[in-house]
Design a protein around this motif. Structure first.
Motif, PDB file in Angstrom:
ATOM      1  N   THR A 134       0.810  -1.218   0.000  1.00 43.64           N
ATOM      2  CA  THR A 134       0.000   0.000   0.000  1.00 43.64           C
ATOM      3  C   THR A 134       0.842   1.266   0.000  1.00 43.64           C
ATOM      4  O   THR A 134       0.362   2.331  -0.402  1.00 43.64           O
ATOM      5  CB  THR A 134      -0.942   0.026   1.219  1.00 43.64           C
ATOM      6  N   ASN A 135       2.111   1.174   0.429  1.00 42.50           N
ATOM      7  CA  ASN A 135       2.965   2.359   0.438  1.00 42.50           C
ATOM      8  C   ASN A 135       3.378   2.782  -0.970  1.00 42.50           C
ATOM      9  O   ASN A 135       3.606   3.959  -1.243  1.00 42.50           O
ATOM     10  CB  ASN A 135       4.202   2.105   1.290  1.00 42.50           C
ATOM     11  N   ASN A 136       3.537   1.802  -1.876  1.00 37.57           N
ATOM     12  CA  ASN A 136       3.861   2.044  -3.289  1.00 37.57           C
ATOM     13  C   ASN A 136       5.293   2.507  -3.555  1.00 37.57           C
ATOM     14  O   ASN A 136       5.626   2.844  -4.697  1.00 37.57           O
ATOM     15  CB  ASN A 136       2.894   3.062  -3.924  1.00 37.57           C
ATOM     16  N   THR A 137       6.160   2.516  -2.547  1.00 33.11           N
ATOM     17  CA  THR A 137       7.572   2.809  -2.830  1.00 33.11           C
ATOM     18  C   THR A 137       8.158   1.735  -3.727  1.00 33.11           C
ATOM     19  O   THR A 137       8.927   2.026  -4.652  1.00 33.11           O
ATOM     20  CB  THR A 137       8.377   2.894  -1.515  1.00 33.11           C
ATOM     21  N   HIS A 138       7.789   0.488  -3.460  1.00 33.00           N
ATOM     22  CA  HIS A 138       8.307  -0.649  -4.221  1.00 33.00           C
ATOM     23  C   HIS A 138       7.215  -1.184  -5.151  1.00 33.00           C
ATOM     24  O   HIS A 138       6.079  -1.406  -4.734  1.00 33.00           O
ATOM     25  CB  HIS A 138       8.785  -1.741  -3.272  1.00 33.00           C
ATOM     26  N   GLN A 139       7.598  -1.369  -6.419  1.00 31.08           N
ATOM     27  CA  GLN A 139       6.674  -1.867  -7.429  1.00 31.08           C
ATOM     28  C   GLN A 139       7.425  -2.801  -8.366  1.00 31.08           C
ATOM     29  O   GLN A 139       8.652  -2.884  -8.335  1.00 31.08           O
ATOM     30  CB  GLN A 139       6.098  -0.701  -8.238  1.00 31.08           C
ATOM     31  N   LEU A 140       6.681  -3.482  -9.208  1.00 31.31           N
ATOM     32  CA  LEU A 140       7.309  -4.282 -10.258  1.00 31.31           C
ATOM     33  C   LEU A 140       7.775  -3.368 -11.382  1.00 31.31           C
ATOM     34  O   LEU A 140       7.025  -2.497 -11.832  1.00 31.31           O
ATOM     35  CB  LEU A 140       6.329  -5.301 -10.838  1.00 31.31           C
ATOM     36  N   ASN A 141       8.989  -3.564 -11.839  1.00 31.83           N
ATOM     37  CA  ASN A 141       9.401  -2.974 -13.106  1.00 31.83           C
ATOM     38  C   ASN A 141       8.532  -3.617 -14.189  1.00 31.83           C
ATOM     39  O   ASN A 141       8.462  -4.843 -14.266  1.00 31.83           O
ATOM     40  CB  ASN A 141      10.883  -3.272 -13.348  1.00 31.83           C
ATOM     41  N   PRO A 142       7.847  -2.854 -15.028  1.00 31.28           N
ATOM     42  CA  PRO A 142       6.960  -3.471 -16.020  1.00 31.28           C
ATOM     43  C   PRO A 142       7.676  -4.426 -16.959  1.00 31.28           C
ATOM     44  O   PRO A 142       7.042  -5.306 -17.544  1.00 31.28           O
ATOM     45  CB  PRO A 142       6.407  -2.263 -16.786  1.00 31.28           C
ATOM     46  N   SER A 143       8.985  -4.272 -17.099  1.00 28.57           N
ATOM     47  CA  SER A 143       9.764  -5.119 -17.998  1.00 28.57           C
ATOM     48  C   SER A 143      10.712  -5.997 -17.194  1.00 28.57           C
ATOM     49  O   SER A 143      11.658  -5.501 -16.579  1.00 28.57           O
ATOM     50  CB  SER A 143      10.571  -4.264 -18.985  1.00 28.57           C
ATOM     51  N   VAL A 144      10.477  -7.320 -17.196  1.00 29.60           N
ATOM     52  CA  VAL A 144      11.381  -8.226 -16.497  1.00 29.60           C
ATOM     53  C   VAL A 144      12.757  -8.218 -17.150  1.00 29.60           C
ATOM     54  O   VAL A 144      13.791  -8.353 -16.483  1.00 29.60           O
ATOM     55  CB  VAL A 144      10.788  -9.656 -16.447  1.00 29.60           C
TER      56      VAL A 144
END
Length: 646
Positions: free
Chosen positions: A286-296
């Motif tokens: 929920t903090n959103n600092t960490h996310q998936l890079n859209p490109s692996v």
């Protein structure tokens, strides 16, 4: 990774007189009395940086833990087959679960890890007794932030030691000069993990999120990593472990040793741990600092180029390494350069992947060809080119670290080394990625609420949505996977099995999977399943006797991975449509089938063709023994268990 290493040698001088390498080009301050170090914010910072520097030793995270000690799993193998798998005094035997307490690397790792713990204890004690943390002091926030780092690093070290050895000595204060608190017996791992959880709850309140404070990048432990580590510890605390003796009130597994039982905590404590993990995983999501890079693909390119991802922060914590000084990623594990090439050379065969693993990926999953390098790079007639490996079903290289993707500075360094010299890449060692957070979240939510349910303190997404986020990223058209995801979401059991599969597809080669399989009590089952799958796929025609392929360049130096005929030549085409070919796993090879396959993980599943749960003297003995030299030096307080000698 390109700058923080320059502070490590300054840090070393705070607690010792070890000299610095010239490449650091730093002048160390004079050694200070211990009580003075923590009356200075600068010197306290050096003391904390020393903890990071100690993680760059071969015996900690430069080589041992990320590359070797997380083996074997069901898809990741040490480079020890046949008779090598029986060498109890080498990692080739030890990671096949055939190990002697006399193997010298055990003591090296133990000493190095407890050295980090001692320095963390010094830092925590020094900060707690510093006048700089007094209310109203302008340095209070910075000093307490340093304490949060030391608490988190100490927790990480203890957690890794527990996963390797089981019950170990717990020492949470600096050593006394009279050695009165040095010779300690083992502490039950549950007690240690409970303490680590408490420490991390404190650290979370002291640490910033990545990028929130200057210099607090993902190369330092931050609030996100403390949350994730706590969740990982909670799930391990709730999971299965082999025990030195049965614990009253604990649940014993169906597959368990009579003397050294495999147990987990009671159902009420297990639920409590799942709810605790959910709270901390939700905080990250929920903090959103960490996310998936859209490109692996881009994610792994950045890692190879030693470039921090300051946009998505997918790596929640990556241990900073120094080019030419630390990290064997790319050298000891990665795409193989066989002999001198235009890129240089390496010795990247320590960790291997398997044919059944490569075939487990869904069609179109980009992670397959990023992870599985079924080729090496060699010089042929003066030209550097890729060559398919042939019939080596247990010898696929880990492609995540790839010399061809290195940044120019590192590539130029590698090219200067001759074939007999080892180079160190400086590629950071990632200890937690955001996909792990999502997969742990999916696991917890599935247990508490099922694949599509909600639960108190969740992150506003279901278990299925978390799994889908990880899975779909690796497909150009994620809609093709909708049927699969809806199918596995039919019930909790199918969904859990999907998480186990996704764990392999996402994390293989990174040193985490074995420990997840252990807490699920699936390590033995999955190793046997891998062996049975290989035998079946050889006999039923899944594997091709010959693989055909095309090149992606006119000079025919780079293989077009998308053209490889793993599933046979497509309709309407013939072998004449391909530029190259290589014999492959479909040809029955007596050495692979009857020598190599039985030797894999033989100390855990026996040495029959596909292994057996009942073929070993101690069931589920995946833990390592304490080194004989460590026991000898313990003043009689330490001894081995699980059937190991001292």
């Amino acid at each position: 990774m390109k700058h923080i290493i320059k502070t490590f040698c300054l840090a070393i001088s705070v607690f010792s007189t070890i000299s610095c390498s010239d490449f650091l080009d730093q002048t160390a301050p004079s050694e200070l009395p211990q009580e003075n170090v923590f009356e200075s914010v600068a010197y306290t910072g050096f003391a904390i940086n020393k903890l990071y520097g100690d993680m760059g030793q071969d015996a900690t995270y430069s080589q041992y833990l990320p590359i070797v000690w997380g083996l074997n799993s069901d898809c990741e193998l040490i480079d020890g087959l046949g008779t090598d798998a029986q060498n109890t005094a080498h990692n080739r035997g030890a990671m096949n679960y055939n190990v002697s307490p006399g193997w010298s690397d055990i003591a090296k790792m133990w000493d190095a890890m407890y050295g980090i713990i001692e320095n963390a204890n010094l830092a925590i004690d020094g900060i707690e007794n510093s006048s700089l943390i007094a209310e109203g002091n302008t340095s209070r926030t910075t000093m307490l932030r340093y304490k949060g780092e030391a608490l988190t690093i100490r927790a990480m070290i203890y957690f890794d030691l527990i996963r390797i050895f089981g019950d170990i000595p717990m020492k949470m204060e600096p050593s006394q000069s009279d050695l009165s608190n040095v010779y300690l017996s083992k502490t039950d791992r549950d007690e240690i993990m409970d303490r680590l959880i408490t420490d991390l709850e404190e650290a979370i309140e002291l640490l910033p999120w990545a990028g929130q404070v200057s210099d607090y990048t993902t190369e330092r432990v931050t609030k996100g990593y403390a949350h994730a580590l706590l969740a990982n510890i909670a799930l391990t605390r709730s999971g299965w472990m082999i025990r030195e003796k049965a614990k009253e009130g604990y649940v014993t597994a169906d597959y368990s040793d009579a003397v050294y039982p495999t147990q987990r905590c009671d159902d009420a404590t297990r639920k409590e741990m799942y709810e605790l993990a959910l709270q901390h995983l939700s905080a990250i999501i929920t903090n959103n600092t960490h996310q998936l890079n859209p490109s692996v693909e881009n994610h792994w390119l950045l890692i190879n180029q030693r470039t921090l991802d300051n946009t998505y922060h997918e790596n929640i914590f990556e241990i900073p390494m120094g080019m030419g000084a630390t990290s064997e990623l790319g050298y000891t594990v990665g795409v193989r350069m066989n002999g001198n090439t235009s890129y240089g050379h390496n010795s990247s065969g320590k960790m291997k992947l398997t044919a059944p693993y490569l075939y487990s990926f869904h069609e179109g999953d980009q992670r397959r060809d990023i992870t599985c390098a079924n080729f090496d790079i060699r010089q042929t007639d003066g030209v550097t080119k890729e060559q398919m490996l042939g019939n080596a079903p247990f010898g696929i290289y880990v492609g995540k670290w790839d010399v061809r993707k290195f940044d120019n500075e590192l590539a130029n360094l590698v090219a200067t080394y001759d074939e007999n010299s080892k180079w160190l890449s400086g590629i950071n060692v990632v200890r937690m990625r955001y996909p792990q957070v999502l997969l742990m979240y999916a696991e917890v939510m599935n247990e508490l609420a099922g694949p599509t349910g909600s639960y108190t303190n969740d992150a506003g997404i279901t278990a299925l949505e978390a799994l889908a986020e990880v899975h779909n990223r690796s497909f150009e058209n994620s809609g093709t996977e909708e049927t699969y995801l809806n199918t596995v979401a039919r019930n909790k059991e199918d969904f859990f099995n999907a998480i186990v599969d996704e764990n392999a597809w996402e994390l293989a080669g990174e040193g985490f999977r074995k420990y997840d399989l252990i807490r699920w009590n699936l390590l033995v089952d999955k190793i046997i399943e891998f062996k049975q799958t290989y035998v079946t796929q050889v006999s039923d025609g899944t594997y091709q006797s010959t693989l055909y392929f095309n090149y992606s360049d006119d000079a025919q130096t780079m293989i077009d991975a998308s053209s490889i005929t793993y599933y046979g030549i497509p309709d309407g085409m013939s072998s004449s449509n391909y530029q190259g070919s290589r014999s492959s796993w479909g040809k029955v090879d007596d050495t692979q089938m009857n020598t190599n396959l039985p030797s894999i993980s033989s100390g855990l599943v026996g040495n029959s063709l596909t292994g057996s749960k009942d073929a070993v003297s101690v069931k589920n003995r995946y833990l390592l023994p304490i080194a004989s030299t460590t026991i000898s030096a313990s003043n009689g307080v330490l001894s081995n268990s699980y059937g190991y000698t001292n």
